[in-house]
Motif scaffolding. Structure first.
Motif, short mmCIF file in Angstrom:
data_model
loop_
_atom_site.label_atom_id
_atom_site.label_comp_id
_atom_site.label_asym_id
_atom_site.label_seq_id
_atom_site.Cartn_x
_atom_site.Cartn_y
_atom_site.Cartn_z
N CYS B 120 5.43 10.83 -6.89
CA CYS B 120 4.41 10.69 -8.19
C CYS B 120 3.89 9.05 -8.02
N LEU B 121 4.95 8.21 -7.80
CA LEU B 121 4.86 6.90 -8.04
C LEU B 121 3.80 6.18 -6.76
N GLY B 122 3.99 7.00 -5.73
CA GLY B 122 3.08 6.77 -4.52
C GLY B 122 1.71 6.58 -4.85
N CYS B 123 1.17 7.45 -5.82
CA CYS B 123 -0.05 7.25 -6.53
C CYS B 123 -0.05 6.58 -7.58
N HIS B 124 0.67 6.76 -8.58
CA HIS B 124 0.68 6.37 -9.82
C HIS B 124 1.45 5.20 -10.22
N GLN B 125 2.18 4.36 -9.40
CA GLN B 125 2.77 3.27 -9.66
C GLN B 125 1.80 2.25 -10.08
N GLU B 126 2.12 1.23 -11.09
CA GLU B 126 1.00 0.55 -11.65
C GLU B 126 0.95 -0.72 -10.55
N LEU B 127 -0.34 -0.94 -10.11
CA LEU B 127 -0.56 -2.00 -9.10
C LEU B 127 -1.99 -2.48 -9.52
N ILE B 128 -2.17 -3.66 -9.41
CA ILE B 128 -3.12 -4.70 -9.98
C ILE B 128 -4.66 -3.94 -9.12
N ALA B 129 -4.29 -3.59 -7.78
CA ALA B 129 -5.71 -3.31 -7.12
C ALA B 129 -6.08 -1.79 -7.41
N ARG B 130 -5.33 -0.89 -8.43
CA ARG B 130 -5.83 0.03 -8.54
C ARG B 130 -7.01 0.23 -9.44
N PRO B 131 -7.80 1.05 -9.43
CA PRO B 131 -9.06 1.17 -10.30
C PRO B 131 -8.27 1.12 -11.74
N GLN B 132 -9.13 0.47 -12.65
CA GLN B 132 -8.74 0.48 -14.17
C GLN B 132 -8.71 1.68 -14.76
N ASN B 133 -9.34 2.76 -14.54
CA ASN B 133 -9.48 3.95 -15.12
C ASN B 133 -8.44 5.21 -14.50
N PHE B 134 -7.82 4.49 -13.69
CA PHE B 134 -6.83 5.40 -12.84
C PHE B 134 -5.36 5.66 -13.57
N PRO B 135 -5.13 6.73 -13.93
CA PRO B 135 -3.73 6.81 -14.72
C PRO B 135 -2.56 6.16 -14.02
N GLN B 136 -2.12 5.12 -14.40
CA GLN B 136 -0.81 4.39 -13.83
C GLN B 136 0.12 4.48 -14.84
N PHE B 137 1.64 4.37 -14.22
CA PHE B 137 2.76 4.72 -14.84
C PHE B 137 3.28 3.26 -15.47
N SER B 138 3.38 3.47 -16.80
CA SER B 138 4.02 2.32 -17.52
C SER B 138 5.16 2.71 -18.51
N GLU B 139 5.99 1.90 -18.39
CA GLU B 139 7.30 2.02 -19.34
C GLU B 139 7.03 1.86 -20.92
N THR B 140 5.93 0.90 -21.05
CA THR B 140 5.66 0.59 -22.37
C THR B 140 4.45 1.57 -22.94
N LEU B 141 4.15 2.44 -22.51
CA LEU B 141 3.32 3.68 -23.11
C LEU B 141 4.18 4.23 -24.07
N LEU B 142 3.41 4.51 -25.41
CA LEU B 142 3.98 4.90 -26.52
C LEU B 142 5.05 6.06 -26.25
N TYR B 143 4.64 7.10 -25.60
CA TYR B 143 5.51 8.45 -25.23
C TYR B 143 6.73 8.10 -24.59
N HIS B 144 6.47 7.28 -23.43
CA HIS B 144 7.47 6.64 -22.46
C HIS B 144 8.52 5.81 -23.22
N GLU B 145 8.03 5.10 -24.21
CA GLU B 145 8.96 4.40 -24.92
C GLU B 145 9.91 5.11 -25.83
N LEU B 146 9.09 6.09 -26.74
CA LEU B 146 9.88 7.04 -27.35
C LEU B 146 11.03 7.67 -26.68
#
Lengths: 257, 165
Positions: B120-146
């Motif tokens: 999953c992270l192969g595509c969804h790992q957060e990277l600066i060069a990825r398009p802004q609108n592409f869903p990228q994994f973040s530990e600080t996302l509300l659900y992820h944090e909860l």
């Protein structure tokens, strides 16, 4: 009276020949005819004169996952460490441009250095492959006619005819050619010529999850690439080389070389 | 009998004739039978290159197939995939080349995926060069944090890769 030979060399050789023919026949029989047609034989109904192909790369869609690079390697038996297509990551700062492509982007990309990230004003991925130039420098310099433009406009290498001199590798302005270290002949992207002949898409296009890569026939009005040509918002790499690239880039920043 | 006064010329002509015949003969041998004089390539090369086997079959091989109906879930997964957010993702993007499997029923080890998060992270790992609108994994996302989701957590615990949300 002469006895018939039972264990002589002649008998042995004739048995060997008979066994070889039988084994070859058995191996041929193992291949299902339907499978051979789909996966191995060229399409008989293909008319080269009826197509005008282009490859479109949309920079704004590429996520740098490396699926295309892996699929290309598997589909075309590309030796390890060599690439027919690869992905570059550009990070633009006020001080300069940083480009990296670890293992051609085959296994994706790691996060960039945090200091560089602070300075970055723009960052994006650029997939690269052979541009299948209509005026290809590699075809001009080949001394034996082993690299040529096919009737459909593909720039191809005839591996049986190539003498491995490497002139074409030096002549390519885009660095897409390499010396295949296993076959010792020039090698490069073919746009998956064998797949196109069967009505399939190139392997990299097949596996691209975001549709960043697409391939199509500009003579077919329903083909999605026809719309890109209609929009007329595309660029080519190094337009100053006047090679008439047939790989079109959508959303290509000017910093890319 | 005295040799002809022009014998040196005859000898020269003989040498030239042999050399010329040799050149023409060698040239004939060196040029492939199917050589295209106009476009300057070996005509047989096209069919030889086209004979290379395909390893990726594309989604067309699975479309409308009745293979693996329940309990194997193959068809259900295919149908779910083609309607969800992963609609543009081909089977072979994750499962690897399946042409031989689709055409021949060949069993493939690599097609059975058992991954926690790398795929999953192969595509969804957060990277600066990825398009802004592409869903990228973040530990600080509300659900992820909860739910205390870390980068190393198994994505499949909550997300179905064939029907992501």
């Amino acid at each position: 009276m002469k006895q018939p030979e039972t264990n002589g060399r002649r008998v042995f050789l004739s048995k060997l020949l008979g066994g070889g023919v039988a084994a070859a026949g058995a191996l041929m029989g193992l291949r299902a005819p339907a499978l051979a047609k789909v996966l191995e034989g060229p399409d008989e109904g293909f008319d080269p004169g009826e197509h005008d192909y282009v490859f479109v790369v949309d920079i704004q869609k590429c996520i740098g996952c490396g699926n295309c690079v892996r699929a290309c390697g598997i589909e075309n038996n590309v030796p390890e460490g060599q690439f027919r297509t690869w992905i570059e990551r550009y990070v633009v700062t006020h001080e300069g441009v940083h480009v990296d492509s670890p293992e051609g982007g085959m296994n994706g990309f790691e996060a960039i250095d945090p200091a560089l990230r602070e300075q970055a004003i723009n960052a994006f991925f650029v997939p690269k492959l052979c541009n299948h130039c209509a005026e290809a420098p590699c075809v001009q310099v080949c001394p034996v006619g082993a690299t040529f433009t096919s009737p459909e406009g593909f720039v191809l290498v005839d591996p049986e005819h190539c003498i491995g001199c490497g002139y074409c590798i030096q002549a390519c302005p885009y660095g897409v050619r390499f010396m295949n270290k296993e076959r010792r002949v020039a090698d490069k992207c073919t746009w998956c010529y064998h797949r196109i002949r069967r009505g399939q898409q190139p392997a990299c296009v097949t596996v691209c999850p975001t549709g960043s890569r697409s391939f199509g026939d500009t003579r077919d009005e329903n083909d999605p690439v026809a719309q890109i040509l209609k929009d007329d918002q595309w660029d080519v790499l190094k337009p100053g080389m006047h090679t008439q690239c047939q790989v079109l880039y959508v959303g290509l920043p000017r910093v890319v070389v | 009998m005295k040799p002809s006064p022009r014998s040196h010329l005859y000898r020269l002509l003989l040498v030239l004739a042999v050399a010329g015949a040799g050149f023409v003969g060698l040239r004939q041998l060196a040029i492939p039978d199917s050589w295209d004089e106009e476009h300057w390539y070996r005509g047989d090369a096209l069919d030889e290159l086209a004979a290379q086997p395909s390893r990726f079959g594309g989604n067309a091989s699975c479309e409308g197939s009745s293979c693996h109906e329940p309990p194997a879930n193959h068809k259900a997964n295919y149908d779910a995939l083609s309607q969800g957010l992963h609609a543009g993702v081909a089977c072979e993007s994750c499962h690897g080349p399946l042409a031989r499997h689709a055409a021949d029923g060949e069993k493939l080890d690599h097609a059975r995926l058992n991954v926690a998060n790398e795929l999953c992270l192969g595509c969804h790992q957060e990277l600066i060069a990825r398009p802004q609108n592409f869903p990228q994994f973040s530990e600080t996302l509300l659900y992820h944090e909860l739910l205390n989701v870390r980068e190393t957590s198994p994505c499949r615990a909550c997300h179905n890769p064939h029907e992501p949300a």
